[in-house]
Design a protein around this motif. Structure first.
Motif, PDB file in Angstrom:
ATOM      1  N   ILE A  81      -8.272  -2.397  -0.497  1.00 14.58           N
ATOM      2  CA  ILE A  81      -8.719  -1.119  -1.041  1.00 14.58           C
ATOM      3  C   ILE A  81      -8.302   0.040  -0.143  1.00 14.58           C
ATOM      4  O   ILE A  81      -7.950   1.113  -0.633  1.00 14.58           O
ATOM      5  N   ASP A  82      -8.318  -0.159   1.153  1.00 16.12           N
ATOM      6  CA  ASP A  82      -7.912   0.882   2.095  1.00 16.12           C
ATOM      7  C   ASP A  82      -6.493   1.352   1.747  1.00 16.12           C
ATOM      8  O   ASP A  82      -5.580   0.536   1.592  1.00 16.12           O
ATOM      9  N   GLN A  83      -6.324   2.671   1.624  1.00 15.54           N
ATOM     10  CA  GLN A  83      -5.050   3.226   1.147  1.00 15.54           C
ATOM     11  C   GLN A  83      -3.865   2.881   2.051  1.00 15.54           C
ATOM     12  O   GLN A  83      -2.791   2.531   1.574  1.00 15.54           O
ATOM     13  N   ASN A  84      -4.051   2.959   3.368  1.00 15.02           N
ATOM     14  CA  ASN A  84      -2.960   2.627   4.291  1.00 15.02           C
ATOM     15  C   ASN A  84      -2.561   1.165   4.176  1.00 15.02           C
ATOM     16  O   ASN A  84      -1.378   0.837   4.148  1.00 15.02           O
ATOM     17  N   CYS A  89       0.853  -3.126   1.955  1.00 12.85           N
ATOM     18  CA  CYS A  89       0.901  -4.338   1.120  1.00 12.85           C
ATOM     19  C   CYS A  89       1.941  -4.187   0.015  1.00 12.85           C
ATOM     20  O   CYS A  89       2.736  -5.090  -0.224  1.00 12.85           O
ATOM     21  N   LYS A  90       1.941  -3.048  -0.653  1.00  6.60           N
ATOM     22  CA  LYS A  90       2.896  -2.825  -1.752  1.00  6.60           C
ATOM     23  C   LYS A  90       4.333  -2.788  -1.236  1.00  6.60           C
ATOM     24  O   LYS A  90       5.238  -3.342  -1.868  1.00  6.60           O
ATOM     25  N   THR A  91       4.523  -2.139  -0.104  1.00  8.15           N
ATOM     26  CA  THR A  91       5.869  -2.080   0.480  1.00  8.15           C
ATOM     27  C   THR A  91       6.357  -3.467   0.858  1.00  8.15           C
ATOM     28  O   THR A  91       7.482  -3.859   0.534  1.00  8.15           O
TER      29      THR A  91
END
Length: 119
Positions: A81-84, A89-91
């Motif tokens: 959930i944490d944006q950073n 994770c997406k990268t």
């Protein structure tokens, strides 16, 4: 931590197959046999890798199999959930399959040069 070590070993073992077998063929093809002989003089471990290519390729196959299983296992897990952490994770998820298939490609090139001519 364990996943990072396994990912590193997967890439390292596939690259070592290139060093063992494709690199000498490339140097000879380009007419740089003397340069490769000089490299072997400075880095004699290359000879050990070439002499034990069955172990190197066997370990590489095991590590690539484990890496592929790990890729398949985590492909649908939600990011944090944490944006950073979510961005990281997406990268990572976007380039991880590319890196894995690059490792498999390197392994196959090395395999061809090591065993393709003797099959």
């Amino acid at each position: 931590m364990k996943d990072k070590v396994l990912a590193f070993l997967t890439l390292f073992t596939s690259a070592s197959t290139l060093i063992c077998c494709a690199l000498p063929a490339l140097f000879v093809t380009l007419g740089l046999g003397a340069a490769f002989a000089g490299l072997v003089t400075k880095v004699p471990q290359l000879i050990w890798i070439s002499e034990h290519k069955i172990i190197v390729f066997g370990f590489g196959a095991v590590m690539l199999t484990i890496g592929g299983f790990m890729q398949w296992q985590v492909k649908n897990i939600d990011c944090p959930i944490d944006q950073n952490l979510a961005d990281a994770c997406k990268t990572t998820r976007s380039w991880s399959p590319t890196l894995y298939f690059l490792s498999v490609g390197l392994y196959l090139v090395g395999f061809f040069f090591a065993f393709g001519t003797t099959l």
